[in-house]
Enzyme design. Sequence first.
Site: not given
Ligand code: ADP
Ligand code: MG
Length: 628
Positions: A23, A84, A189, A215
């Site tokens: 991912d 990305k 995804e 998502d």
């Molecule tokens: P991506 O796949 O786009 O990289 P993720 O699914 O890994 O993203 O999510 C990352 C995002 O989730 C970040 O913007 C992070 O700040 C947010 N995030 C993680 N934990 C929390 C939380 N407890 N509350 C709000 N936002 C969160």
């Molecule tokens: Mg993601």
Amino acid sequence: MFQMQVLPKTIMYRKIGAAIGIDLGTTYSCVGVWQNDQVEIISNDQGNRTMPSCVAFTNGGRLIGEGAKNQITMNPTNTIYDAKRLIGRRFNDTKLQEDIKLWPFKVIKGTSDIPMIVVSHNGEDKEFSAEEISSMVLIKLKEAAEKFLGKTVRDAVITVPAYFDDSQRQATKDAGHVAGLNVLQIINEPTSAAIAYGLDMKNDIARDINVLIFDLGGGTFDVSLVTIDKKGTITVKAVAGDTHLGGQDFDNAMVDYFVEQFKRKHKADISANKKALSRLREACEKAKRVLSSIIDTTIDIDNLHDGVDFSMRISRAKFEKLNEDFFSNCIKMVETCLADAEMNKKQIDEVVLVGGSTRIPKVQQLLKDFFQGKELSKKIHVDEAVAYGATVLAAKLTGYTGKRVSNLVLIDVVPLSLGIEIYGGSLSVLIKRNSPIPVKKEGIYVNVQDYQDTLPFNVYQGERSMAKDNNWLGKFDVAIPPLPKGLSKVNVIFDIDANGILNCSGVELTTSLKKGIMVTNYKDRLSTRNIEKMLDDAHKYKLQDEENMKKVFVRNALEDYIYDVKSKIKKIGNTSKTFTKKELEIMEIAIEKASEILNESRLAGFDEYQKALNQLEKVCLPIIAQHV
Ligand code: ADP
Ligand code: MG
């Protein structure tokens, strides 16, 4: 006998054990392998199961993942994240231009309109494409998997947002290639998360169920409506989303708010101070996470700008207010997805949350309200489900025949319509959005002027009626016999493979001459030669990283040795066998000399550290030996 039984097992293990699911997220990435009939999500060298998609260049070398993210506020212009958001895009893209204004690192226009990231690395300015930066993140994940498995990994399934267009998919595939991976498949995804959900649920499914995958990550938002049948077939009915909506937008909204507050309170504008913004953004991201569990928090940053400390409260309600438009857009997208799938909300059996930003209570509440109080499913891990599904698919594609995986069948869809610009500038759609893939569609186009000798075809992807308002993917020309208008005909064929990647061809109908073209603005952007150069560079950087590791290792050895010598001197100094004044002086001078190299800000050469270590040893060892 014994050997004959072992052999097939060994072969099977080698085949399936070496495929990984990745991912590659905007903010965080995650990798899994199939082992012992299940998915193992791999922890990296920091012990974390997800890794920041971040690469930093310093005068000492290159850092990837946590190491890069941890030094971002000290080195904002050379720490690259969000690759990305750049991948497969053109520099002149309006969304990209807005992002460029927010990034502390520099992005310039390269050849063929490719955005290039400029960093200072080992004292030199260097340019990197988003593919190269992404490949560095992929290499780090690949290495973590190799360490875990104890063998080389080549095959991978990589996920992309469902809403990625053709060039973004192509570019992601190339990033995999540059990382030394054989990309078995590019998969959406949310579809990947649906596999994770399906695998988990299979025993409970007695009939077809409709699942809405929601998502919301750091950079992108995807919603997907899938049907899972009891045999394990996952059919995507519709996808919707936004490649620019996620946690970072929420962080930025908070940053903008605090910049205004700072102006009001301290009469100073910090919007041009990159370091201050970077520190503020980091603090906002943390505060946002905290606000998911408590209802108000404080941001405290010492010496944020011109010696002024910054301290301010923010409540969950304020955070929600700042982002209400983003949140309501998410719900609108859910409506679009339902409409495209021709379903109503009552027909949805499960609403599944994926992505870090679904932890935000307001997002959950809006979604729950939209589905009239329906409980949201939290059965799968919001951070790991995407990599989990990709790993299952990787196992299947490399021949794993276990029951849990072999039944898996995936039917995905095209996220955005594809067509050709016709006379007058409108888009003639050949493949409609949400068509199941693979798909092949044809259309006949005629000359609109007398005696034209070629017909130019511009290929676009998107939903707007005028071609130019959509994403331009590329152009191809087909030669035609010069005939009066309307008489020369070309049959255009659009063919989309299982990766969602488009191949185009045109057949001139009087001569039946076929012209096959791989249409993508991407292919003329990154020629094979360029990719080869990136592969060479990747190898070069790997060697440099190894070289740096060696330097850091010997530097640490020197540091340890100095510490050891000092504590021995102290210990012996307290006994009856204490040193003479002269001996102490000799050792102190030697320690000081050896320490000089540690006080330099640059990382010195391996040999220099080695020499310092040897010299110190030569002086101190014989003296200490006489006193123990
Ligand atoms: P991506 O796949 O786009 O990289 P993720 O699914 O890994 O993203 O999510 C990352 C995002 O989730 C970040 O913007 C992070 O700040 C947010 N995030 C993680 N934990 C929390 C939380 N407890 N509350 C709000 N936002 C969160
Ligand atoms: Mg993601």
